[in-house]
Design a protein around this motif. Structure first.
Motif, PDB file in Angstrom:
ATOM      1  N   ASP A   1     -13.569   1.144  -7.688  1.00  0.00           N
ATOM      2  CA  ASP A   1     -12.175   1.459  -7.901  1.00  0.00           C
ATOM      3  C   ASP A   1     -11.416   0.354  -7.369  1.00  0.00           C
ATOM      4  O   ASP A   1     -10.081   0.413  -7.133  1.00  0.00           O
ATOM      5  CB  ASP A   1     -12.229   2.715  -6.912  1.00  0.00           C
ATOM      6  CG  ASP A   1     -12.745   3.990  -7.573  1.00  0.00           C
ATOM      7  OD1 ASP A   1     -12.909   3.958  -8.763  1.00  0.00           O
ATOM      8  OD2 ASP A   1     -13.176   5.083  -6.934  1.00  0.00           O
ATOM      9  N   TRP A   2     -11.874  -0.880  -6.861  1.00  0.00           N
ATOM     10  CA  TRP A   2     -11.232  -1.823  -6.211  1.00  0.00           C
ATOM     11  C   TRP A   2     -10.725  -2.899  -7.137  1.00  0.00           C
ATOM     12  O   TRP A   2     -10.315  -3.721  -6.853  1.00  0.00           O
ATOM     13  CB  TRP A   2     -11.965  -2.497  -4.936  1.00  0.00           C
ATOM     14  CG  TRP A   2     -12.543  -1.425  -4.104  1.00  0.00           C
ATOM     15  CD1 TRP A   2     -11.978  -0.314  -3.914  1.00  0.00           C
ATOM     16  CD2 TRP A   2     -13.768  -1.780  -3.062  1.00  0.00           C
ATOM     17  NE1 TRP A   2     -12.581   0.299  -2.678  1.00  0.00           N
ATOM     18  CE2 TRP A   2     -13.685  -0.525  -2.245  1.00  0.00           C
ATOM     19  CE3 TRP A   2     -14.392  -2.637  -2.856  1.00  0.00           C
ATOM     20  CZ2 TRP A   2     -14.580  -0.512  -1.336  1.00  0.00           C
ATOM     21  CZ3 TRP A   2     -15.303  -2.698  -1.993  1.00  0.00           C
ATOM     22  CH2 TRP A   2     -15.587  -1.351  -1.030  1.00  0.00           C
ATOM     23  N   ASP A   3     -11.063  -2.659  -8.430  1.00  0.00           N
ATOM     24  CA  ASP A   3     -10.553  -3.638  -9.527  1.00  0.00           C
ATOM     25  C   ASP A   3      -9.195  -3.423  -9.706  1.00  0.00           C
ATOM     26  O   ASP A   3      -8.866  -2.743 -10.752  1.00  0.00           O
ATOM     27  CB  ASP A   3     -11.578  -3.396 -10.606  1.00  0.00           C
ATOM     28  CG  ASP A   3     -11.244  -4.186 -11.669  1.00  0.00           C
ATOM     29  OD1 ASP A   3     -10.478  -5.174 -11.749  1.00  0.00           O
ATOM     30  OD2 ASP A   3     -11.572  -3.709 -12.952  1.00  0.00           O
ATOM     31  N   TRP A   4      -8.429  -3.811  -8.822  1.00  0.00           N
ATOM     32  CA  TRP A   4      -6.806  -3.541  -9.149  1.00  0.00           C
ATOM     33  C   TRP A   4      -6.363  -4.132 -10.512  1.00  0.00           C
ATOM     34  O   TRP A   4      -5.331  -3.823 -11.046  1.00  0.00           O
ATOM     35  CB  TRP A   4      -6.281  -4.208  -7.823  1.00  0.00           C
ATOM     36  CG  TRP A   4      -6.357  -5.489  -7.408  1.00  0.00           C
ATOM     37  CD1 TRP A   4      -7.300  -6.009  -6.502  1.00  0.00           C
ATOM     38  CD2 TRP A   4      -5.789  -6.768  -7.880  1.00  0.00           C
ATOM     39  NE1 TRP A   4      -7.341  -7.538  -6.485  1.00  0.00           N
ATOM     40  CE2 TRP A   4      -6.443  -7.919  -7.389  1.00  0.00           C
ATOM     41  CE3 TRP A   4      -4.743  -6.963  -9.154  1.00  0.00           C
ATOM     42  CZ2 TRP A   4      -6.179  -9.122  -7.507  1.00  0.00           C
ATOM     43  CZ3 TRP A   4      -4.444  -8.316  -9.285  1.00  0.00           C
ATOM     44  CH2 TRP A   4      -5.018  -9.437  -8.659  1.00  0.00           C
TER      45      TRP A   4
ATOM     46  N   PRO B   1       0.893  -1.068  -0.186  1.00  0.00           N
ATOM     47  CA  PRO B   1       0.192  -0.025  -0.211  1.00  0.00           C
ATOM     48  C   PRO B   1       1.013   1.085   0.011  1.00  0.00           C
ATOM     49  O   PRO B   1       2.087   1.158   0.345  1.00  0.00           O
ATOM     50  CB  PRO B   1      -0.852   0.090   1.308  1.00  0.00           C
ATOM     51  CG  PRO B   1      -0.792  -1.539   1.623  1.00  0.00           C
ATOM     52  CD  PRO B   1       0.469  -2.098   1.349  1.00  0.00           C
ATOM     53  N   PRO B   2       0.514   2.570  -0.532  1.00  0.00           N
ATOM     54  CA  PRO B   2       1.166   3.721  -0.440  1.00  0.00           C
ATOM     55  C   PRO B   2       1.536   4.106   0.963  1.00  0.00           C
ATOM     56  O   PRO B   2       0.786   3.768   1.796  1.00  0.00           O
ATOM     57  CB  PRO B   2       0.054   4.627  -1.039  1.00  0.00           C
ATOM     58  CG  PRO B   2      -0.875   3.791  -1.841  1.00  0.00           C
ATOM     59  CD  PRO B   2      -1.180   2.494  -1.250  1.00  0.00           C
TER      60      PRO B   2
ATOM     61  N   ILE C   1      -7.422   2.364  -5.364  1.00  0.00           N
ATOM     62  CA  ILE C   1      -7.427   1.008  -5.008  1.00  0.00           C
ATOM     63  C   ILE C   1      -7.649   0.750  -3.279  1.00  0.00           C
ATOM     64  O   ILE C   1      -8.467   0.100  -2.787  1.00  0.00           O
ATOM     65  CB  ILE C   1      -6.476   0.219  -5.556  1.00  0.00           C
ATOM     66  CG1 ILE C   1      -6.410   0.190  -6.990  1.00  0.00           C
ATOM     67  CG2 ILE C   1      -6.602  -1.320  -5.170  1.00  0.00           C
ATOM     68  CD1 ILE C   1      -5.398  -0.533  -7.723  1.00  0.00           C
ATOM     69  N   TRP C   2      -6.777   1.493  -2.573  1.00  0.00           N
ATOM     70  CA  TRP C   2      -6.767   1.269  -1.214  1.00  0.00           C
ATOM     71  C   TRP C   2      -7.690   2.625  -0.459  1.00  0.00           C
ATOM     72  O   TRP C   2      -8.339   2.164   0.839  1.00  0.00           O
ATOM     73  CB  TRP C   2      -5.373   1.394  -0.705  1.00  0.00           C
ATOM     74  CG  TRP C   2      -4.654   0.396  -0.853  1.00  0.00           C
ATOM     75  CD1 TRP C   2      -4.305  -0.958  -0.150  1.00  0.00           C
ATOM     76  CD2 TRP C   2      -3.735   0.156  -2.006  1.00  0.00           C
ATOM     77  NE1 TRP C   2      -3.521  -1.748  -0.974  1.00  0.00           N
ATOM     78  CE2 TRP C   2      -3.129  -1.209  -2.238  1.00  0.00           C
ATOM     79  CE3 TRP C   2      -3.406   1.073  -3.176  1.00  0.00           C
ATOM     80  CZ2 TRP C   2      -2.193  -1.451  -3.122  1.00  0.00           C
ATOM     81  CZ3 TRP C   2      -2.568   0.524  -4.027  1.00  0.00           C
ATOM     82  CH2 TRP C   2      -1.930  -0.397  -3.934  1.00  0.00           C
ATOM     83  N   THR C   3      -8.021   3.669  -1.056  1.00  0.00           N
ATOM     84  CA  THR C   3      -8.462   4.592  -0.569  1.00  0.00           C
ATOM     85  C   THR C   3      -9.945   4.938  -0.964  1.00  0.00           C
ATOM     86  O   THR C   3     -10.774   5.490   0.160  1.00  0.00           O
ATOM     87  CB  THR C   3      -7.848   6.160  -0.628  1.00  0.00           C
ATOM     88  OG1 THR C   3      -7.581   6.312  -1.945  1.00  0.00           O
ATOM     89  CG2 THR C   3      -6.323   5.847  -0.236  1.00  0.00           C
ATOM     90  N   SER C   4     -10.491   4.473  -1.896  1.00  0.00           N
ATOM     91  CA  SER C   4     -11.694   4.689  -2.411  1.00  0.00           C
ATOM     92  C   SER C   4     -12.738   4.001  -1.684  1.00  0.00           C
ATOM     93  O   SER C   4     -12.632   2.874  -1.108  1.00  0.00           O
ATOM     94  CB  SER C   4     -11.974   4.547  -4.040  1.00  0.00           C
ATOM     95  OG  SER C   4     -13.215   4.815  -4.303  1.00  0.00           O
TER      96      SER C   4
ATOM     97  N   ARG D   1     -12.852  -4.880  -1.285  1.00  0.00           N
ATOM     98  CA  ARG D   1     -11.754  -3.922  -0.735  1.00  0.00           C
ATOM     99  C   ARG D   1     -10.621  -4.425  -0.394  1.00  0.00           C
ATOM    100  O   ARG D   1     -10.196  -5.151   0.738  1.00  0.00           O
ATOM    101  CB  ARG D   1     -12.383  -2.895   0.509  1.00  0.00           C
ATOM    102  CG  ARG D   1     -11.831  -1.864   0.516  1.00  0.00           C
ATOM    103  CD  ARG D   1     -12.389  -0.756   1.278  1.00  0.00           C
ATOM    104  NE  ARG D   1     -11.876   0.500   1.308  1.00  0.00           N
ATOM    105  CZ  ARG D   1     -12.174   1.683   1.926  1.00  0.00           C
ATOM    106  NH1 ARG D   1     -13.275   1.511   2.620  1.00  0.00           N
ATOM    107  NH2 ARG D   1     -11.374   2.891   2.160  1.00  0.00           N
ATOM    108  N   PRO D   2      -9.356  -3.982  -0.785  1.00  0.00           N
ATOM    109  CA  PRO D   2      -8.256  -4.335  -0.414  1.00  0.00           C
ATOM    110  C   PRO D   2      -7.861  -3.560   0.947  1.00  0.00           C
ATOM    111  O   PRO D   2      -8.230  -2.421   1.321  1.00  0.00           O
ATOM    112  CB  PRO D   2      -7.250  -3.552  -1.647  1.00  0.00           C
ATOM    113  CG  PRO D   2      -7.971  -3.361  -2.631  1.00  0.00           C
ATOM    114  CD  PRO D   2      -9.561  -3.191  -2.152  1.00  0.00           C
ATOM    115  N   SER D   3      -7.018  -4.397   1.785  1.00  0.00           N
ATOM    116  CA  SER D   3      -6.652  -3.736   2.885  1.00  0.00           C
ATOM    117  C   SER D   3      -5.306  -2.855   2.843  1.00  0.00           C
ATOM    118  O   SER D   3      -4.355  -3.191   2.146  1.00  0.00           O
ATOM    119  CB  SER D   3      -6.192  -4.972   3.718  1.00  0.00           C
ATOM    120  OG  SER D   3      -5.641  -4.449   5.197  1.00  0.00           O
TER     121      SER D   3
END
Length: 442
Positions: A279-282, A71-72, A271-274, A340-342
């Motif tokens: 938006d989670w379609d990484w 993650p960023p 991907i992580w913040t929305s 949703r990604p962690s």
């Protein structure tokens, strides 16, 4: 009488600062002029700042690698946090050894000295791992890279055969070449035919179809992926030259293949913040149309190759001289279902999708995208194609270049519920919206 002036009397900090403006090969030559300078350049007393500067002047910054799935980082911009981050990078990246190994590997590869005939096994392995590291530390697509042009320009005119490489090096070699394909391909028709036949015999083997591209440890079998790229590059060449498909249908293909196509797209922080599931379609499965092709050999040739005992075939089974057919283009429209990604995990959740394919007839498609256990993780895709609610075909693929790689997905198709003698073959899908109408990459 005072001694004559000498560079060795200058403050070490001044000498190191001056050296930071020189290329790496000049530094190496300078270090050989005296024991003092050798110790200054390569000694443990060097705090790493020189080699960090030297490495980043010649190679891409590994801290912004497109393959980094973490993650960023937090946006704490204090001086202390930046200093600690640099110290952590110095420990993680080993700038001095990275620079030396990269320069050595590029030189030896270009000179054609990367095999057991010309070097020790440990050195061959070290060199290929240094080259793969340059590939995997390139920045995201669209960002100018220092590493990729060096790799492409250093490609030798001929490559070693597998028996000339250490066993532990072969997976590294296959991963490197699968991404750098189509360079270099043999220029002589006979050498190219030999490479293509060898690749076909890997791709059309029952072992490849049953293995689903992965080892028992959940890692990519890059020998199969390398062979898939060779075979499908040949089939794409035939298709793109108008021998198989209508040229108007293929204007969105990432063609010709380049090393640039085999690196990930820029990371999207949303991907992580929305809060929006869209938006989670990484993996970028949705939001456009996928186009693809599949290839096959005559079923009798397939059976003769894989089950020679059924046809009383004598000698070693081979596909030499066997014609390979290329099917119609397929058009897939897929809709992802994403979790949703962690923000605290370096893994990304599996994505499920469903949709339709309109070629050769209307069909339903479902499947999933997930990451493998490789380091760095690779993107694996499974498609199941059904007709009238009945599962017919299963496609197991890998996205070249990681997340959002423009080259697309290569893999192997087979029956959804295969029998003992079910057919299989290679396929290739690419996303239509990664290339503009003018043929320029977006």
């Amino acid at each position: 009488m005072s001694p004559p002036p000498s560079l060795e009397t200058l403050p070490s900090e001044l000498i190191l600062h001056t050296l930071s403006f020189l290329p790496l090969d000049a530094i190496a030559s300078f270090s050989q002029t005296s024991v003092f300078f050798s110790q200054l350049v390569y000694g443990n007393g060097n705090d790493g700042s020189l080699w960090r500067t030297l490495y980043l002047s010649s190679f891409d910054d590994p801290s912004i690698s497109a393959w980094d799935l973490r993650p960023p980082p937090s946006k704490d911009g204090s001086a202390r946090s930046k200093r600690l981050a640099l110290e952590k990078e110095d420990r993680r990246y080993q700038w001095r050894e990275g620079a030396r190994q990269s320069v050595t590997a590029l030189r030896e590869w270009k000179a054609g000295r990367m095999d057991l005939v010309r070097a020790e096994a440990d050195q061959v392995d070290l060199n290929y791992r240094a080259l793969l590291n340059l590939l995997l530390t390139a920045p995201p697509a669209g960002t100018p890279s220092l590493n990729l042009p060096k790799l492409v320009s250093a490609l030798p005119s001929s490559l070693p055969t597998l028996h000339m490489l250490p066993d532990q090096t072969q997976p590294v070699y296959h991963q490197l070449m699968a991404h750098l394909l189509p360079l270099p391909l043999p220029k002589s028709p006979r050498a190219y035919d030999n490479l293509l036949n060898e690749a076909r015999e890997i791709v059309y083997s029952i072992a490849a179809a049953r293995g689903s591209l992965e080892t028992p440890e959940g890692k990519i079998d890059f020998k199969v992926v390398h062979a898939l790229n060779v075979v499908q590059h040949w089939n794409m060449t035939r298709g793109m030259e108008g021998q198989v498909w209508d040229p108007e249908e293929t204007c969105h293909a990432p063609w010709p293949w380049r090393a640039e196509h085999a690196r990930p797209a820029p990371r999207r922080e949303e991907i992580w913040t929305s809060e929006k599931s869209g938006d989670w379609d990484w993996a970028g499965i949705g939001g456009g149309e996928w186009v693809g092709c599949y290839s096959f050999v005559d079923f009798s040739d397939y059976i003769t190759f894989n089950y020679p005992e059924l046809t009383r075939q004598r000698g070693k089974p081979s596909l030499v001289g066997v014609e390979e057919a290329v099917g119609d283009l397929m058009h897939l429209k897929l809709v992802p279902t994403c979790a949703r990604p962690s923000a605290t995990s370096s893994t990304l959740p599996r994505i499920h999708f469903s949709g339709t394919s309109n070629s050769p007839v209307q069909s339903e498609v479902r499947g999933n995208v997930r990451l493998t256990n490789d380091n760095p993780p690779q993107v694996r895709v499974t498609y199941v194609i059904s007709y009238g609610g009945s599962e017919k075909w299963k496609l197991e693929g890998m996205q070249m270049g990681g997340i959002g790689g423009k080259r697309g997905v290569v893999g192997i198709w087979s029956e959804a519920h295969p029998g003992p003698h079910s057919p299989s073959g290679p396929f290739y899908f690419w996303k239509k919206n990664v290339v503009s109408e003018e043929g320029q990459e977006e």
